[in-house]
Motif scaffolding. Sequence first.
Motif, mmCIF file in Angstrom:
data_model
loop_
_atom_site.group_PDB
_atom_site.id
_atom_site.type_symbol
_atom_site.label_atom_id
_atom_site.label_comp_id
_atom_site.label_asym_id
_atom_site.label_seq_id
_atom_site.Cartn_x
_atom_site.Cartn_y
_atom_site.Cartn_z
ATOM 1 N N PHE A 41 0.837 -1.199 0.000
ATOM 2 C CA PHE A 41 0.000 0.000 0.000
ATOM 3 C C PHE A 41 0.878 1.257 0.000
ATOM 4 N N LYS A 44 2.082 2.103 -3.291
ATOM 5 C CA LYS A 44 0.977 2.375 -4.212
ATOM 6 C C LYS A 44 0.662 1.199 -5.135
ATOM 7 N N LYS A 45 0.974 -0.003 -4.671
ATOM 8 C CA LYS A 45 0.619 -1.237 -5.382
ATOM 9 C C LYS A 45 -0.653 -1.763 -4.718
ATOM 10 N N TYR A 46 -1.763 -1.111 -5.042
ATOM 11 C CA TYR A 46 -3.002 -1.326 -4.300
ATOM 12 C C TYR A 46 -3.578 -2.727 -4.453
ATOM 13 N N ALA A 49 -1.616 -5.043 -2.429
ATOM 14 C CA ALA A 49 -1.897 -4.817 -1.008
ATOM 15 C C ALA A 49 -3.205 -5.487 -0.611
ATOM 16 N N TYR A 50 -4.228 -5.350 -1.436
ATOM 17 C CA TYR A 50 -5.528 -5.931 -1.114
ATOM 18 C C TYR A 50 -5.500 -7.457 -1.173
ATOM 19 N N THR A 91 -8.483 -0.531 -8.475
ATOM 20 C CA THR A 91 -7.425 0.476 -8.392
ATOM 21 C C THR A 91 -7.987 1.857 -8.073
ATOM 22 N N VAL A 141 -9.533 4.360 -3.056
ATOM 23 C CA VAL A 141 -8.302 3.617 -2.801
ATOM 24 C C VAL A 141 -7.308 4.468 -2.007
ATOM 25 N N SER A 145 -6.463 2.349 3.240
ATOM 26 C CA SER A 145 -5.319 1.599 3.764
ATOM 27 C C SER A 145 -5.780 0.215 4.219
#
Length: 182
Positions: A41, A44-46, A49-50, A91, A141, A145
Motif C-alpha cells: 500500500f 501504491k501497489k493497491y 496490497a488488497y 485500483t 483507494v 489503507s
Amino acid sequence: MCFLTLKTPLAKKPKILFGRYSDAHKSDEQMKYWEQAEQFFEQKKYIDAYRQLLHFMSDENQQNLSFREGENAIDFELIQGSKKITGSLTTKKIVAVTHIAKANDLNVRLMRQLMETNHKLHYSSFALHEDLVVLRFTSSVLDGSPEKIYVALKELAIMADKQDDLLLRDFSDLEAVEKVAV
C-alpha cells in the motif's frame, strides 16, 4: 467397575463452535501477509496490497473468505454468521455490501432506526437498493489503507450479522433475505 478406568476409546469428538466467529488469533504466516499488505500500500501497489489483506483475513478452517482476481480488481465474498458480504477492490475504489432484509413498506419508524444506527457506525451505513435494506461500505483507494479496510469490513460483517436479526424482530414489514447456512 469404575467408569473412570474404562479403557474404551470415546467416539470422535465433533467440531462444535459456539458464539460468533472471532479472528483474535493470527498465525505467523497471516501476520506476514499483513506486513506485506502495508508495504504494498505504501508503494501504491493497491491490488497487491488488497490481495495480501484478503490472505490475512482468510481462515482456512472456517472457509470464511473467497476471492477472484481480475486484471485491475479483486472480487470477494466474506461470510460472517448468517450473512454474506460481497465486494470489489479495484485500483480506484473499494465497495462491500450485504443484503439485510427486503422492505415491503418503508415506514417512518424503520427509516428513523436505520438513520440512528448509521449515526453510530464509523465506516459502513444502511442504504436502500430497490426494495432491499443493505449495509454497505465504500472508500476511495487513496483513503483505503489495509487497516481501514480491515476495520471497516469487520464492522460491516458484525453489524450485518447482528442487525438483520434485530430489524426482522422489530419490524414486521421486513422479510429475511440471503441467509447463509451455518
